[in-house]
Design an enzyme around this catalytic site. Structure first.
Site, PDB file in Angstrom:
ATOM      1  N   ASP A 108      36.435  53.383  39.154  1.00 14.54           N
ATOM      2  CA  ASP A 108      37.578  52.505  38.934  1.00 14.54           C
ATOM      3  C   ASP A 108      38.557  53.254  38.031  1.00 14.54           C
ATOM      4  O   ASP A 108      38.216  53.615  36.895  1.00 14.54           O
ATOM      5  CB  ASP A 108      37.108  51.194  38.283  1.00 14.54           C
ATOM      6  CG  ASP A 108      38.239  50.176  38.163  1.00 14.54           C
ATOM      7  OD1 ASP A 108      39.410  50.600  38.074  1.00 14.54           O
ATOM      8  OD2 ASP A 108      37.938  48.965  38.126  1.00 14.54           O
TER       9      ASP A 108
ATOM     10  N   ARG B 223      45.066  46.572  20.928  1.00 10.86           N
ATOM     11  CA  ARG B 223      45.137  47.705  21.839  1.00 10.86           C
ATOM     12  C   ARG B 223      46.585  48.156  22.042  1.00 10.86           C
ATOM     13  O   ARG B 223      47.468  47.322  22.241  1.00 10.86           O
ATOM     14  CB  ARG B 223      44.524  47.251  23.173  1.00 10.86           C
ATOM     15  CG  ARG B 223      44.353  48.323  24.200  1.00 10.86           C
ATOM     16  CD  ARG B 223      43.577  47.773  25.379  1.00 10.86           C
ATOM     17  NE  ARG B 223      44.376  46.840  26.176  1.00 10.86           N
ATOM     18  CZ  ARG B 223      44.127  46.540  27.453  1.00 10.86           C
ATOM     19  NH1 ARG B 223      43.091  47.073  28.060  1.00 10.86           N
ATOM     20  NH2 ARG B 223      44.885  45.696  28.102  1.00 10.86           N
TER      21      ARG B 223
ATOM     22  N   TYR C  87      49.910  48.045  38.825  1.00  5.51           N
ATOM     23  CA  TYR C  87      50.835  47.447  37.844  1.00  5.51           C
ATOM     24  C   TYR C  87      50.691  47.989  36.432  1.00  5.51           C
ATOM     25  O   TYR C  87      51.447  47.620  35.555  1.00  5.51           O
ATOM     26  CB  TYR C  87      50.664  45.916  37.810  1.00  5.51           C
ATOM     27  CG  TYR C  87      49.245  45.422  37.639  1.00  5.51           C
ATOM     28  CD1 TYR C  87      48.654  45.383  36.393  1.00  5.51           C
ATOM     29  CD2 TYR C  87      48.500  44.996  38.735  1.00  5.51           C
ATOM     30  CE1 TYR C  87      47.344  44.937  36.236  1.00  5.51           C
ATOM     31  CE2 TYR C  87      47.201  44.551  38.593  1.00  5.51           C
ATOM     32  CZ  TYR C  87      46.625  44.533  37.343  1.00  5.51           C
ATOM     33  OH  TYR C  87      45.334  44.103  37.191  1.00  5.51           O
ATOM     34  N   LYS C  88      49.684  48.844  36.203  1.00  2.00           N
ATOM     35  CA  LYS C  88      49.489  49.378  34.844  1.00  2.00           C
ATOM     36  C   LYS C  88      50.353  50.634  34.677  1.00  2.00           C
ATOM     37  O   LYS C  88      51.571  50.528  34.619  1.00  2.00           O
ATOM     38  CB  LYS C  88      48.007  49.626  34.612  1.00  2.00           C
ATOM     39  CG  LYS C  88      47.230  48.297  34.550  1.00  2.00           C
ATOM     40  CD  LYS C  88      45.722  48.455  34.460  1.00  2.00           C
ATOM     41  CE  LYS C  88      45.064  47.082  34.305  1.00  2.00           C
ATOM     42  NZ  LYS C  88      43.620  47.112  34.554  1.00  2.00           N
TER      43      LYS C  88
ATOM     44  N   PHE D 140      34.728  46.734  32.957  1.00  3.59           N
ATOM     45  CA  PHE D 140      35.611  45.570  32.959  1.00  3.59           C
ATOM     46  C   PHE D 140      34.888  44.423  33.675  1.00  3.59           C
ATOM     47  O   PHE D 140      34.297  44.629  34.735  1.00  3.59           O
ATOM     48  CB  PHE D 140      36.897  45.949  33.690  1.00  3.59           C
ATOM     49  CG  PHE D 140      38.004  44.954  33.542  1.00  3.59           C
ATOM     50  CD1 PHE D 140      38.753  44.900  32.380  1.00  3.59           C
ATOM     51  CD2 PHE D 140      38.319  44.089  34.571  1.00  3.59           C
ATOM     52  CE1 PHE D 140      39.791  43.994  32.239  1.00  3.59           C
ATOM     53  CE2 PHE D 140      39.354  43.172  34.442  1.00  3.59           C
ATOM     54  CZ  PHE D 140      40.085  43.131  33.274  1.00  3.59           C
TER      55      PHE D 140
HETATM   56  C1  LIG Z   1      42.977  45.878  34.917  1.00  2.57           C
HETATM   57  C2  LIG Z   1      41.647  46.138  35.532  1.00  2.57           C
HETATM   58  C3  LIG Z   1      41.276  45.504  36.720  1.00  2.57           C
HETATM   59  C4  LIG Z   1      42.171  44.453  37.300  1.00  2.57           C
HETATM   60  O1  LIG Z   1      41.748  43.987  38.506  1.00  2.57           O
HETATM   61  P1  LIG Z   1      42.714  43.038  39.353  1.00  2.57           P
HETATM   62  O2  LIG Z   1      41.960  42.756  40.549  1.00  2.57           O
HETATM   63  O3  LIG Z   1      43.993  43.780  39.552  1.00  2.57           O
HETATM   64  O4  LIG Z   1      42.994  41.835  38.528  1.00  2.57           O
HETATM   65  C5  LIG Z   1      40.080  45.866  37.301  1.00  2.57           C
HETATM   66  N1  LIG Z   1      39.260  46.785  36.743  1.00  2.57           N
HETATM   67  C6  LIG Z   1      39.587  47.388  35.577  1.00  2.57           C
HETATM   68  C7  LIG Z   1      38.673  48.405  34.999  1.00  2.57           C
HETATM   69  C8  LIG Z   1      40.779  47.079  34.933  1.00  2.57           C
HETATM   70  O5  LIG Z   1      41.104  47.646  33.779  1.00  2.57           O
END
Ligand SMILES: *Cc1c(COP(=O)(O)O)cnc(C)c1O
Length: 397
Positions: free
Chosen positions: A184, A356, A209-210, A113
């Site tokens: 992660d 998705r 939040y996911k 990401f």
């Molecule tokens: C959703 C996501 C994030 C989000 O990071 P935030 O700091 O909460 O915005 C980070 N890494 C991955 C792999 C994600 O899918």
């Protein structure tokens, strides 16, 4: 076997849509609404500053962290909630590099990401110790782990395709080569069984939040392996990670273990929402969630492939090689997703061409999957996406 009809009733879900985007933002748990309302009116409203002691506010990062720990195979007292995933990754990476001696390479992959890579690029620059971020294709990661690598920093589940890394095998190879590992778990926590202790991972971070349904911008979490925390000099230090915050010492002395990963004052309203949301996992086994998620996503793929010849599966076909999401590629994917949303199926779009869909057994059942594929089938067959209004990109896709 988990009773998913019972868990579904724990969530507030609009009747007229099928929500296949819980991998981006989980829906509202009824308990979270009640809890936040109570914290606002009875605790903040009535107790005021006394809430920090009397309502357990100060302990919430640990209370919440321990609930998350159970879902990711982490022992009690090794996870704290707070900050965002990006910020926690910064803590993990700088912590990991402080343990990694003279080695210079931070190894990650091109499927990671972007925020993870941005954090790494700039943390490396700020540290000024000539570290180097090395990116390889996801399938080449195992072969690139050797004794030059300081830190292996990976996202277990690819946010676009859902491709799943073998955490156990990659962590084992990293250990054999003396490499510190960071996982992660943004798309893993609450999506499938994770065994951080069993894999012997050093650090992990993830989102609230996911799949954990903590609400928009919910606190994230960070895991540090037992025994490792005490050896880290936090780069992002703050008073909440001090050994004695209310001694107001002028000099920083890190708290023990995972506690030194705390920085500033925790956001209590968000913490309370996440804390209540996590109770939805009581009595549920991640193995049941995984089995159900595979059933739902397999059926989704079969139905979509028979109804929508224009969509190409972008996720691994083998369910054991993907997380809890299914992605399809389509050149007009953005417009197509907007049309799906207008016709009652919410998923999301990831550039350049990925549609998705997330599968979240706590509140999505087989009826929803069938309803969704019927609607998507119609959008594609009748080219309902082919309208100017669906092509205008919003800020959040
Ligand atoms: C959703 C996501 C994030 C989000 O990071 P935030 O700091 O909460 O915005 C980070 N890494 C991955 C792999 C994600 O899918």
């Amino acid at each position: 076997m988990t009773d998913f009809a019972r868990t579904r009733a724990l969530f507030e879900l609009p009747e007229d849509i099928v929500y296949l985007d819980g991998n981006s933002l989980g829906p509202l748990p009824r308990a979270a609404r009640e809890r936040v309302s109570r914290v606002v009116s009875r605790e903040w409203g009535q107790k005021l500053i006394r809430g920090w002691n009397e309502a357990g506010w100060m302990d919430l990062p640990d209370t919440v962290g321990n609930k998350i720990a159970k879902l990711i195979g982490a022992p009690e007292g090794t996870v704290v909630a707070g900050d965002s995933t990006s910020v926690n990754l910064h803590k993990a990476l700088t912590g990991a590099l402080s343990l990694a001696g003279q080695r210079k390479v931070v190894l990650s992959d091109t499927g990671n990401f972007p925020t993870d890579l941005y954090v790494a690029q700039m943390a490396i620059r700020a540290l000024g110790k000539d570290h180097e971020l090395k990116l390889v294709a996801p399938e080449d990661v195992a072969g690139a782990i050797d004794e030059t690598v300081a830190v292996l920093m990976l996202t277990q589940i690819d946010y676009r395709t859902g491709r799943l890394h073998d955490m156990q095998a990659l962590t084992a190879k990293a250990r054999e080569n003396g490499v510190v590992t960071i996982w992660d778990l943004a798309h893993s926590a609450g999506a499938l069984p994770v065994d951080l202790a069993g894999a012997n991972a050093d650090f992990a971070v993830g989102c609230g939040y996911k799949y954990l349904n903590g609400g928009p911008g919910a606190p994230a979490f960070i895991y540090v392996k037992p025994g490792l925390g005490d050896r880290i000099d936090p780069v992002l230090a703050g008073w909440m990670g001090h050994e004695a915050p209310f001694a107001f010492d002028l000099a920083y002395r890190p708290a023990a273990g995972i506690q030194r990963m705390r920085v500033g004052t925790p956001p209590i309203l968000s913490m309370a929402a996440l804390d209540a949301a996590l109770d939805a996992w009581d009595g549920i086994t991640m193995d049941d969630v995984r089995a159900r998620s595979i059933e739902l996503s397999e059926r989704f793929i079969t139905e979509i492939e028979s109804r929508c010849p224009d969509l190409t599966l972008a996720s691994p076909r083998d369910p054991h090689r993907r997380g809890s999401q299914v992605s399809f590629a389509f050149p007009e994917g953005y417009a197509a997703m907007q049309a799906c949303i207008a016709h009652g199926v919410i998923g999301d779009f990831r550039a350049p061409d990925i549609m998705r869909f997330g599968f979240t057994p706590l509140y999505i059942g087989m009826d929803d999957v069938i309803r969704a594929t019927e609607a998507i089938g119609r959008v594609m067959r009748e080219k309902l996406w082919d309208r100017a209004e669906y092509r205008t990109r919003a800020k959040v896709t």
